[in-house]
Motif scaffolding. Sequence first.
Motif, PDB file in Angstrom:
ATOM      1  N   PHE A   1      41.788 -39.547  16.190  1.00 13.33           N
ATOM      2  CA  PHE A   1      41.126 -40.066  15.001  1.00 13.33           C
ATOM      3  C   PHE A   1      40.688 -41.506  15.203  1.00 13.33           C
ATOM      4  O   PHE A   1      41.470 -42.337  15.669  1.00 13.33           O
ATOM      5  CB  PHE A   1      42.075 -39.982  13.801  1.00 13.33           C
ATOM      6  N   GLY A   2      39.451 -41.807  14.828  1.00 10.40           N
ATOM      7  CA  GLY A   2      38.939 -43.172  14.892  1.00 10.40           C
ATOM      8  C   GLY A   2      38.491 -43.654  13.520  1.00 10.40           C
ATOM      9  O   GLY A   2      37.566 -43.081  12.930  1.00 10.40           O
TER      10      GLY A   2
ATOM     11  N   ARG B   1      33.394 -39.784  26.824  1.00 14.15           N
ATOM     12  CA  ARG B   1      34.477 -38.790  26.876  1.00 14.15           C
ATOM     13  C   ARG B   1      35.818 -39.417  27.218  1.00 14.15           C
ATOM     14  O   ARG B   1      36.848 -38.740  27.185  1.00 14.15           O
ATOM     15  CB  ARG B   1      34.133 -37.694  27.897  1.00 14.15           C
ATOM     16  N   VAL B   2      35.804 -40.689  27.540  1.00 12.69           N
ATOM     17  CA  VAL B   2      37.042 -41.408  27.830  1.00 12.69           C
ATOM     18  C   VAL B   2      37.108 -42.616  26.888  1.00 12.69           C
ATOM     19  O   VAL B   2      36.072 -43.125  26.435  1.00 12.69           O
ATOM     20  CB  VAL B   2      37.105 -41.883  29.299  1.00 12.69           C
ATOM     21  N   PRO B   3      38.324 -43.087  26.564  1.00 16.64           N
ATOM     22  CA  PRO B   3      38.443 -44.253  25.695  1.00 16.64           C
ATOM     23  C   PRO B   3      37.766 -45.470  26.314  1.00 16.64           C
ATOM     24  O   PRO B   3      37.756 -45.632  27.535  1.00 16.64           O
ATOM     25  CB  PRO B   3      39.961 -44.463  25.601  1.00 16.64           C
ATOM     26  N   GLY B   4      37.205 -46.318  25.469  1.00 11.47           N
ATOM     27  CA  GLY B   4      36.591 -47.532  25.986  1.00 11.47           C
ATOM     28  C   GLY B   4      35.435 -48.001  25.139  1.00 11.47           C
ATOM     29  O   GLY B   4      35.168 -47.473  24.053  1.00 11.47           O
ATOM     30  N   THR B   5      34.729 -48.983  25.642  1.00 12.56           N
ATOM     31  CA  THR B   5      33.663 -49.619  24.861  1.00 12.56           C
ATOM     32  C   THR B   5      32.497 -48.680  24.592  1.00 12.56           C
ATOM     33  O   THR B   5      31.877 -48.755  23.534  1.00 12.56           O
ATOM     34  CB  THR B   5      33.152 -50.875  25.585  1.00 12.56           C
ATOM     35  N   ALA B   6      32.190 -47.788  25.535  1.00  5.00           N
ATOM     36  CA  ALA B   6      31.072 -46.866  25.322  1.00  5.00           C
ATOM     37  C   ALA B   6      31.375 -45.919  24.165  1.00  5.00           C
ATOM     38  O   ALA B   6      30.519 -45.683  23.298  1.00  5.00           O
ATOM     39  CB  ALA B   6      30.784 -46.080  26.598  1.00  5.00           C
ATOM     40  N   ARG B   7      32.595 -45.376  24.142  1.00  2.00           N
ATOM     41  CA  ARG B   7      32.967 -44.468  23.053  1.00  2.00           C
ATOM     42  C   ARG B   7      32.912 -45.200  21.713  1.00  2.00           C
ATOM     43  O   ARG B   7      32.357 -44.684  20.738  1.00  2.00           O
ATOM     44  CB  ARG B   7      34.358 -43.890  23.280  1.00  2.00           C
ATOM     45  N   ASP B   8      33.480 -46.397  21.659  1.00  2.88           N
ATOM     46  CA  ASP B   8      33.494 -47.150  20.409  1.00  2.88           C
ATOM     47  C   ASP B   8      32.081 -47.466  19.942  1.00  2.88           C
ATOM     48  O   ASP B   8      31.756 -47.331  18.752  1.00  2.88           O
ATOM     49  CB  ASP B   8      34.294 -48.443  20.567  1.00  2.88           C
ATOM     50  N   ALA B   9      31.237 -47.890  20.871  1.00  2.00           N
ATOM     51  CA  ALA B   9      29.857 -48.238  20.510  1.00  2.00           C
ATOM     52  C   ALA B   9      29.110 -47.016  19.976  1.00  2.00           C
ATOM     53  O   ALA B   9      28.344 -47.115  19.007  1.00  2.00           O
ATOM     54  CB  ALA B   9      29.135 -48.823  21.716  1.00  2.00           C
ATOM     55  N   LEU B  10      29.330 -45.870  20.591  1.00  2.00           N
ATOM     56  CA  LEU B  10      28.679 -44.641  20.137  1.00  2.00           C
ATOM     57  C   LEU B  10      29.106 -44.293  18.711  1.00  2.00           C
ATOM     58  O   LEU B  10      28.273 -44.016  17.834  1.00  2.00           O
ATOM     59  CB  LEU B  10      29.019 -43.488  21.075  1.00  2.00           C
ATOM     60  N   LEU B  11      30.410 -44.317  18.458  1.00  2.00           N
ATOM     61  CA  LEU B  11      30.902 -43.926  17.139  1.00  2.00           C
ATOM     62  C   LEU B  11      30.479 -44.924  16.069  1.00  2.00           C
ATOM     63  O   LEU B  11      30.176 -44.536  14.927  1.00  2.00           O
ATOM     64  CB  LEU B  11      32.423 -43.777  17.174  1.00  2.00           C
ATOM     65  N   LEU B  12      30.446 -46.199  16.413  1.00  2.00           N
ATOM     66  CA  LEU B  12      29.945 -47.200  15.473  1.00  2.00           C
ATOM     67  C   LEU B  12      28.502 -46.896  15.074  1.00  2.00           C
ATOM     68  O   LEU B  12      28.140 -46.957  13.891  1.00  2.00           O
ATOM     69  CB  LEU B  12      30.035 -48.598  16.098  1.00  2.00           C
TER      70      LEU B  12
ATOM     71  N   ILE C   1      33.519 -51.018   8.655  1.00  2.00           N
ATOM     72  CA  ILE C   1      32.267 -50.912   7.903  1.00  2.00           C
ATOM     73  C   ILE C   1      31.356 -52.101   8.196  1.00  2.00           C
ATOM     74  O   ILE C   1      30.214 -51.928   8.623  1.00  2.00           O
ATOM     75  CB  ILE C   1      32.555 -50.799   6.395  1.00  2.00           C
ATOM     76  N   ASP C   2      31.873 -53.303   7.991  1.00  2.00           N
ATOM     77  CA  ASP C   2      31.048 -54.487   8.223  1.00  2.00           C
ATOM     78  C   ASP C   2      31.425 -55.234   9.503  1.00  2.00           C
ATOM     79  O   ASP C   2      30.842 -56.263   9.805  1.00  2.00           O
ATOM     80  CB  ASP C   2      31.114 -55.433   7.024  1.00  2.00           C
ATOM     81  N   LYS C   3      32.396 -54.682  10.240  1.00  2.00           N
ATOM     82  CA  LYS C   3      32.826 -55.325  11.487  1.00  2.00           C
ATOM     83  C   LYS C   3      32.754 -54.317  12.632  1.00  2.00           C
ATOM     84  O   LYS C   3      32.953 -53.120  12.433  1.00  2.00           O
ATOM     85  CB  LYS C   3      34.246 -55.866  11.341  1.00  2.00           C
ATOM     86  N   PRO C   4      32.498 -54.803  13.854  1.00  2.00           N
ATOM     87  CA  PRO C   4      32.270 -53.891  14.986  1.00  2.00           C
ATOM     88  C   PRO C   4      33.568 -53.434  15.668  1.00  2.00           C
ATOM     89  O   PRO C   4      33.884 -53.852  16.780  1.00  2.00           O
ATOM     90  CB  PRO C   4      31.415 -54.737  15.934  1.00  2.00           C
ATOM     91  N   PHE C   5      34.338 -52.595  14.993  1.00  2.00           N
ATOM     92  CA  PHE C   5      35.544 -52.096  15.643  1.00  2.00           C
ATOM     93  C   PHE C   5      35.822 -50.663  15.224  1.00  2.00           C
ATOM     94  O   PHE C   5      35.421 -50.215  14.142  1.00  2.00           O
ATOM     95  CB  PHE C   5      36.759 -52.971  15.320  1.00  2.00           C
ATOM     96  N   VAL C   6      36.486 -49.944  16.123  1.00  2.00           N
ATOM     97  CA  VAL C   6      37.039 -48.631  15.806  1.00  2.00           C
ATOM     98  C   VAL C   6      38.543 -48.752  16.000  1.00  2.00           C
ATOM     99  O   VAL C   6      39.010 -49.096  17.083  1.00  2.00           O
ATOM    100  CB  VAL C   6      36.464 -47.527  16.712  1.00  2.00           C
ATOM    101  N   ASP C   7      39.295 -48.491  14.941  1.00  2.00           N
ATOM    102  CA  ASP C   7      40.751 -48.639  14.981  1.00  2.00           C
ATOM    103  C   ASP C   7      41.370 -47.293  15.345  1.00  2.00           C
ATOM    104  O   ASP C   7      41.229 -46.314  14.619  1.00  2.00           O
ATOM    105  CB  ASP C   7      41.257 -49.108  13.617  1.00  2.00           C
ATOM    106  N   TRP C   8      42.065 -47.263  16.490  1.00  2.00           N
ATOM    107  CA  TRP C   8      42.700 -46.039  16.989  1.00  2.00           C
ATOM    108  C   TRP C   8      44.207 -46.061  16.776  1.00  2.00           C
ATOM    109  O   TRP C   8      44.933 -45.256  17.363  1.00  2.00           O
ATOM    110  CB  TRP C   8      42.408 -45.884  18.482  1.00  2.00           C
TER     111      TRP C   8
ATOM    112  N   ARG D   1      43.591 -55.121  13.386  1.00  2.00           N
ATOM    113  CA  ARG D   1      44.336 -53.870  13.227  1.00  2.00           C
ATOM    114  C   ARG D   1      44.339 -53.539  11.738  1.00  2.00           C
ATOM    115  O   ARG D   1      45.352 -53.599  11.068  1.00  2.00           O
ATOM    116  CB  ARG D   1      45.760 -54.032  13.780  1.00  2.00           C
ATOM    117  N   GLN D   2      43.197 -53.122  11.227  1.00  3.51           N
ATOM    118  CA  GLN D   2      43.055 -52.938   9.787  1.00  3.51           C
ATOM    119  C   GLN D   2      43.588 -51.599   9.293  1.00  3.51           C
ATOM    120  O   GLN D   2      43.947 -51.451   8.129  1.00  3.51           O
ATOM    121  CB  GLN D   2      41.593 -53.092   9.378  1.00  3.51           C
TER     122      GLN D   2
END
Length: 397
Positions: free
Chosen positions: A87-88, A33-44, A92-99, A274-275
Amino acid sequence: MTAPQIRIPATYMRGGTSKGVFFRLQDLPEAARVPGTARDALLLRVIGSPDPYGKQIDGMGGATSSTSKTVIVAPSTRPHHDVDYLFGQVGIDKPFVDWSGNCGNLSAAVGPFAIANGIVDPERVPRDGLAVVRIWQANIGKTIIAHVPMANGEVQETGDFELDGVTFPAAEVQLEFMDPAAEEPGEGGGGAMFPTGRLVDELDVPGVGTLRATMINAGIPTIFVEASAIGYTGTELQEAINGDAQALAKFEAIRAHGAVRMGLIGHVDEAARRQHTPKVAFVAPPASYTASSGKVVRQEDIDLLVRALSMGKLHHAMMGTAAVAIGTAAAIPGTLVNAAAGGGVRTAVRFGHPSGTLRVGAEAAQVDGTWTVTKAIMSRSARVLMEGQVRVPGDAF
């Protein structure tokens, strides 16, 4: 012992020519529920990334930039707004969520989602007619006003509005992007619509050459170059570019060096992380061509041609935020976009893209030598594709 799957309430929606997984902030696991690695990992994990096969088979993504998207919506914490929208863009092939930016297409689905999920005050939602939803776009600190059609107390999704790049007609959702060129403090580009202070720059790109470029912060940071300067006509479809590794590398070089000039990054090496922003697009005067659907786009029906890349690939239609940039730049005499459209003062343009055409309007004015834009307007449509719960392994984040 492996962790069992958990269930998270979610809605899979189309907005404009994009699709994404929508969440209410309150429905996310507490750690996300807060920005960070857990949120990114979940959405990935929800989307199925990173996937070295580039297919996102084990997730909700569709293996394109248009379908590898997530949205988080909550009651707004800002005065005079109904909802906060984050929005995140998921790699696709790399482990990132661009905010770093917004999705203009999915912006059309935020209002309908918020109304259907009880996030908008019911007193502000008419039983029939248009609901006006005031959206705070949290990625970039912008206001979007969505006009959402209502029928019998529910969001009206069906209709006869046709959008090139979307197969079936639906109800029209008009979007107003307010002050699209006004940057929040801390955003790249120093807060200016034209971060270099010029309508056209000479952009040196090693291995490519020196290109004339219009670099603008409006809707989303965008670098416009002339199609003829890089060997194109502006009538290209996806296969002409996305299967050409050298072409894609050329566009990425233009994007990276333009990002440095815009002040978005300090060094070209940072562009890989920063894609989502900035976008790079090429423009040309109007010409007839056959769109990807087989429909003939006639020269006399458009003002200019635009092709844009998103997440390293030529987009199948046009990103909504890039359309805002196109409309804004077209309204300002002296930009490459305005020149491609024939020059002069313009309040709206219809441009040709790989899937067809799109009309976008912008209200621009020059005050004390500085260009300002009060709003950009365009229409999209949105539809719920599926709603219920997504499942992910409990130890995925």
